[in-house]
Write a protein that holds these residues in place. Sequence first.
Motif, PDB file in Angstrom:
ATOM      1  N   LEU A 118     -31.955  74.014  14.409  1.00  0.00           N
ATOM      2  CA  LEU A 118     -32.794  72.895  13.998  1.00  0.00           C
ATOM      3  C   LEU A 118     -33.733  72.565  15.144  1.00  0.00           C
ATOM      4  N   SER A 119     -34.898  72.093  14.808  1.00  0.00           N
ATOM      5  CA  SER A 119     -35.809  71.646  15.856  1.00  0.00           C
ATOM      6  C   SER A 119     -35.370  70.276  16.345  1.00  0.00           C
ATOM      7  N   VAL A 120     -35.772  69.948  17.553  1.00  0.00           N
ATOM      8  CA  VAL A 120     -35.444  68.637  18.105  1.00  0.00           C
ATOM      9  C   VAL A 120     -36.058  67.556  17.231  1.00  0.00           C
ATOM     10  N   SER A 121     -37.266  67.779  16.733  1.00  0.00           N
ATOM     11  CA  SER A 121     -37.900  66.770  15.877  1.00  0.00           C
ATOM     12  C   SER A 121     -37.134  66.597  14.565  1.00  0.00           C
ATOM     13  N   GLN A 164     -34.875  76.960  22.374  1.00  0.00           N
ATOM     14  CA  GLN A 164     -35.806  78.078  22.380  1.00  0.00           C
ATOM     15  C   GLN A 164     -37.110  77.597  21.761  1.00  0.00           C
ATOM     16  N   ARG A 165     -38.199  77.846  22.470  1.00  0.00           N
ATOM     17  CA  ARG A 165     -39.502  77.443  21.949  1.00  0.00           C
ATOM     18  C   ARG A 165     -39.893  78.378  20.811  1.00  0.00           C
ATOM     19  N   HIS A 166     -40.344  77.769  19.719  1.00  0.00           N
ATOM     20  CA  HIS A 166     -40.853  78.512  18.565  1.00  0.00           C
ATOM     21  C   HIS A 166     -42.135  77.800  18.141  1.00  0.00           C
ATOM     22  N   GLY A 167     -43.257  78.298  18.643  1.00  0.00           N
ATOM     23  CA  GLY A 167     -44.524  77.615  18.407  1.00  0.00           C
ATOM     24  C   GLY A 167     -44.513  76.277  19.121  1.00  0.00           C
ATOM     25  N   VAL A 209     -32.959  74.172  18.582  1.00  0.00           N
ATOM     26  CA  VAL A 209     -31.673  73.952  19.246  1.00  0.00           C
ATOM     27  C   VAL A 209     -30.640  74.864  18.595  1.00  0.00           C
ATOM     28  N   HIS A 210     -29.939  75.620  19.414  1.00  0.00           N
ATOM     29  CA  HIS A 210     -28.889  76.532  18.960  1.00  0.00           C
ATOM     30  C   HIS A 210     -27.582  76.136  19.642  1.00  0.00           C
TER      31      HIS A 210
END
Length: 124
Positions: free
Chosen positions: A35-38, A67-70, A75-76
């Motif tokens: 999931l993204s932090v946002s 991990q940056r994705h764009g 978050v893993h």
Amino acid sequence: MVVRELTDEAVDHLFHALADATRRDILRRSARGELSVSRLAEAYPMSFAAVQRHVAVLERAGLVTKQRHGREQLVHAAPDAVRRAHQALDQLEAAWRGRVDRMSQLLADDSNQAETNATTGHGR
């Protein structure tokens, strides 16, 4: 499998991270899928920055990775996170079991000595 002993600092970070209900929930959510932090921040009644700080605590403890994705930070959950927590608890249990075993032995030795003194008439 070779299991290395966790340092006191690593254990402190681990249990500090797990001591907070929000961080445990973030860990559970990230274990189900990235999931993204946002996206994570949407689930909590706190600011995005507060969720980022929670994620940073989990990351410092080695429980999650980012991990940056764009433009997103995904978050893993760290695959060995639960194993490390279990390992830390096992180490604490082993230390306490050793202490309890030693106390039991001392009490048994003391009891045997008292019994010997009572049957031989010594120590009166």
